[in-house]
Design an enzyme around this catalytic site. Sequence first.
Site, mmCIF file in Angstrom:
data_model
loop_
_atom_site.group_PDB
_atom_site.id
_atom_site.type_symbol
_atom_site.label_atom_id
_atom_site.label_comp_id
_atom_site.label_asym_id
_atom_site.label_seq_id
_atom_site.Cartn_x
_atom_site.Cartn_y
_atom_site.Cartn_z
ATOM 1 N N CYS A 147 85.689 -88.620 31.533
ATOM 2 C CA CYS A 147 87.139 -88.388 31.516
ATOM 3 C C CYS A 147 87.894 -89.319 32.465
ATOM 4 C CB CYS A 147 87.441 -86.929 31.856
ATOM 5 S SG CYS A 147 86.581 -86.304 33.310
ATOM 6 N N HIS A 240 93.710 -85.556 35.783
ATOM 7 C CA HIS A 240 93.104 -86.369 36.840
ATOM 8 C C HIS A 240 94.107 -87.415 37.319
ATOM 9 C CE1 HIS A 240 89.487 -84.337 36.103
ATOM 10 N NE2 HIS A 240 88.745 -85.291 35.563
#
Length: 348
Positions: A147, A240
């Site tokens: 990710c 993130h």
Amino acid sequence: MVNVGVLGATGMVGQRFIEMLENHPEFELTTLAASSRSAGKPYSEAANWYLDSEMPESVRDIEVVETDPSSVGDVEILFSALPADIARKVEPRFAEKYIVASNASAMRMEPDVPLVIPEVNPEFLDLIELQQKNRGWDGFIVTNPNCSTIALTLTLKPIYDNYSIRRVYVSTMQAVSGAGYSGVPSMAILDNLVPFIGGEEEKMETETLHLLGELDEGVVRPAGFGVSASCHRVPVVDGHTEAVFIELEDEFELKDVREAMETFQGLPQKLGLYSAPEKPVVVMDEENRPQPRMDRDRDGGMAVTVGRLREDAAFENSLRYVLVGHNTIRGAAGASILNAELIKEIIL
């Protein structure tokens, strides 16, 4: 319509797959597979729904089946949200017959398995023919990266296409959802920051160079610059954040770098794929952006947002920026779905 299924359907990423496949114009979700303790139950009883959205009515009564090729029935594509240790054992068994679009890390760096971000390296899908020949499979496995790697590499691609990169440093602040619903105990993360995520730094350092490499007669030649990553878990639910520092071999104008990012498009945009964001990279001017709560859902969570793009006076020919990407959408389920859309468009 192509019939599809989800392996690991009761976990958080499995639920993202289900959420994103609801009302998909090209894929019909017909099969949900999970562990033996969930098999035989309606999905509504087998799964504790973790997402903010409601569990789609269309899956509530689907009976969960065992994670076994003999159980999945009439499907063409299977999306894998399996843990890596399980994926390594069972994904090859499914690939003997089915197309497996995997979010798991188990097979990512296998030499004949395409590791793909459709805007970055769609040509790596050429490895499918070699994979089938090597392994004797009728199906195949295609993987998406880690990710944090996806968000980083999407922003590096327009720079890499226009300049010679010497080295990249990246420091991540990663959401707790990346570890799964039960992955980080609340007492470990509230009022805290955890400066280690097992295996994450190595994935970012190797996968980024692999993705930006060249496919040469069936062999991936990694990009030739250095990547150094430091990864940290922070008390954010989704999204993130990464602080990126880049040294270039060339002189550059910051406005040209910005334009390269803002105008960057890849094959999914040219083909008009359903899940493809109009702009894979969105650049912001505000001093205090991007922020995960405000920017993670941009373009349905499929775009990466960049801010604080500036020159780095400490090093010659250097720049830096901050990015935010949605880790369970663009960084996981959405990445696999976009891979499958590309496969449907150019292979099936």
